[in-house]
Design an enzyme around this catalytic site. Structure first.
Site, mmCIF file in Angstrom:
data_model
loop_
_atom_site.group_PDB
_atom_site.id
_atom_site.type_symbol
_atom_site.label_atom_id
_atom_site.label_comp_id
_atom_site.label_asym_id
_atom_site.label_seq_id
_atom_site.Cartn_x
_atom_site.Cartn_y
_atom_site.Cartn_z
ATOM 1 N N LYS A 59 0.845 -1.204 0.000
ATOM 2 C CA LYS A 59 0.000 0.000 0.000
ATOM 3 C C LYS A 59 0.876 1.247 0.000
ATOM 4 O O LYS A 59 0.604 2.220 -0.717
ATOM 5 C CB LYS A 59 -0.939 -0.026 1.215
ATOM 6 C CG LYS A 59 -2.045 -1.076 1.072
ATOM 7 C CD LYS A 59 -2.805 -1.367 2.356
ATOM 8 C CE LYS A 59 -3.784 -2.525 2.139
ATOM 9 N NZ LYS A 59 -4.491 -2.938 3.357
ATOM 10 N N GLN A 103 -4.765 -1.314 9.540
ATOM 11 C CA GLN A 103 -4.575 -2.629 8.919
ATOM 12 C C GLN A 103 -5.189 -3.733 9.800
ATOM 13 O O GLN A 103 -4.888 -3.824 10.982
ATOM 14 C CB GLN A 103 -3.070 -2.882 8.704
ATOM 15 C CG GLN A 103 -2.758 -4.183 7.989
ATOM 16 C CD GLN A 103 -3.300 -4.247 6.565
ATOM 17 O OE1 GLN A 103 -3.245 -3.272 5.816
ATOM 18 N NE2 GLN A 103 -3.846 -5.391 6.176
ATOM 19 N N ASP A 126 -11.012 2.821 4.149
ATOM 20 C CA ASP A 126 -11.330 1.391 4.033
ATOM 21 C C ASP A 126 -12.845 1.178 4.019
ATOM 22 O O ASP A 126 -13.313 0.049 3.841
ATOM 23 C CB ASP A 126 -10.719 0.620 5.221
ATOM 24 C CG ASP A 126 -9.687 -0.401 4.749
ATOM 25 O OD1 ASP A 126 -9.572 -0.590 3.520
ATOM 26 O OD2 ASP A 126 -9.002 -0.992 5.593
#
Ligand code: NAD
Length: 295
Positions: A59, A103, A126
């Protein structure tokens, strides 16, 4: 686009992801040339899970490639909830940060849902904050989870018809199964959601024109579950070590068997995973544009 001997089309993620990322890169260049700051993404990594380290590295590389400023914040695996929530609160009010990514998975002592809810919804790249999930299910504009959004972008790139088709989704997580089902529904598919308690799963899958498998079960779906010509989207990611101690990545679908029956199929790796990262970039740029009031 790649084909196998039986004319099955392999839905490679790379070209679809590249076209999205190239467009984003051009946009960012244009904004910088006009004197604006770079978009900013903060990534929080708790502990040192091997797979999470790889995902975070990819990422951050993707950010660097297209001109997004990234900021990695690490926490020990025994970090407490209050420490992470405090960091999120600081990032929520940091004007140089447009997107915040926590994460997953978190170490088991941490309440993921509660911590995800501490991210400001307009920085939730997200798309997992309940506010954004609510917007998705109400068919309204908001930040959407990256993997389901990537699956839809992949279907669009390869011009797979969705309207009126029977889509079967295996998996009901907030991360993949439920949001991709909502997105397919919005595109006028007739959607069936299956899960670990579903009875007659192979028979239901065999009725699917579009089969999305996000069960997290290595090689669950074989050729006997597939309607000839169906489009198969394999979301699973599993590391498998062979007798020579070589590790390879496989999905939830037995690719070599299923590819001879399917009309379209995603490879693992190289399918959905590439799209997930591209969508994170897209969500970060969208959040940046919203913060700067760019239409
Ligand atoms: P999860 O464990 O949160 O959810 C799995 C879902 O599958 C559950 O709803 C469960 O009911 C269902 N399920 C489990 N076993 C089943 C079975 N035998 N039959 C039918 N349903 C079953 O997992 P997740 O976070 O949704 O991820 C699913 C998979 O996708 C994992 O392998 C994960 O690593 C992978 N993943 C890949 C990407 C990517 O970018 N490619 C992104 C996210 C997740």
């Amino acid at each position: 686009m790649n084909t196998t001997d039986s004319k099955t089309i392999i839905l490679e993620g790379a070209p679809a992801a590249k076209s999205i990322v190239d467009d984003l890169s051009q946009k960012i260049k244009k904004y910088i040339a006009a004197g604006k700051r770079k978009p900013g993404l903060a990534v929080l990594l708790v502990g040192n899970d091997e797979a999470s380290e790889v995902y975070v590295k990819n990422k951050i590389l993707a950010c660097n490639e297209i001109g997004i400023h990234s900021h990695l914040q690490r926490f020990d695996s025994n970090a407490d909830k209050a420490k992470i929530i405090k960091a999120l609160s600081e990032l929520n009010s940091d004007d140089t940060i447009d997107g915040i990514l926590l994460q997953l998975p978190l170490p088991s002592h941490l309440p993921s849902e509660e911590i995800l809810s501490a991210i400001s919804p307009n920085k939730d790249v997200d798309g997992l904050h309940p506010y954004n999930l609510g917007l998705l299910f109400a068919a309204r504009i908001g930040l959407q989870p990256c993997t389901p959004k990537g699956i839809m972008a992949l279907l669009a790139y390869y011009q797979i018809p969705i309207k009126g088709k029977h889509a079967v989704v295996v998996g009901r997580s907030n991360l993949v199964g439920k949001p991709v089902a909502a997105m397919l529904l919005q595109k006028d598919a007739t959607v069936t959601i299956c899960h670990s308690r579903t009875v007659n799963l192979p028979a239901i899958c065999k009725e699917a024109d579009i089969l999305v498998v996000a069960a997290g079960q290595k090689q669950l779906v074989d050729k006997n579950w597939i309607k000839p010509g169906a489009c198969i989207i394999d979301v699973g990611i599993h590391r498998q070590t062979d007798s020579n101690s070589k590790t390879k990545i496989v999905g939830d679908v037995v690719f070599d068997e299923v590819k001879s029956i399917a009309g379209h199929i995603t490879p693992v790796p190289g399918g959905v995973g590439k799209m997930t990262v591209a969508m994170l970039m897209a969500n970060t740029v969208a959040a940046y544009e919203q913060h700067l009031g760019i239409q």
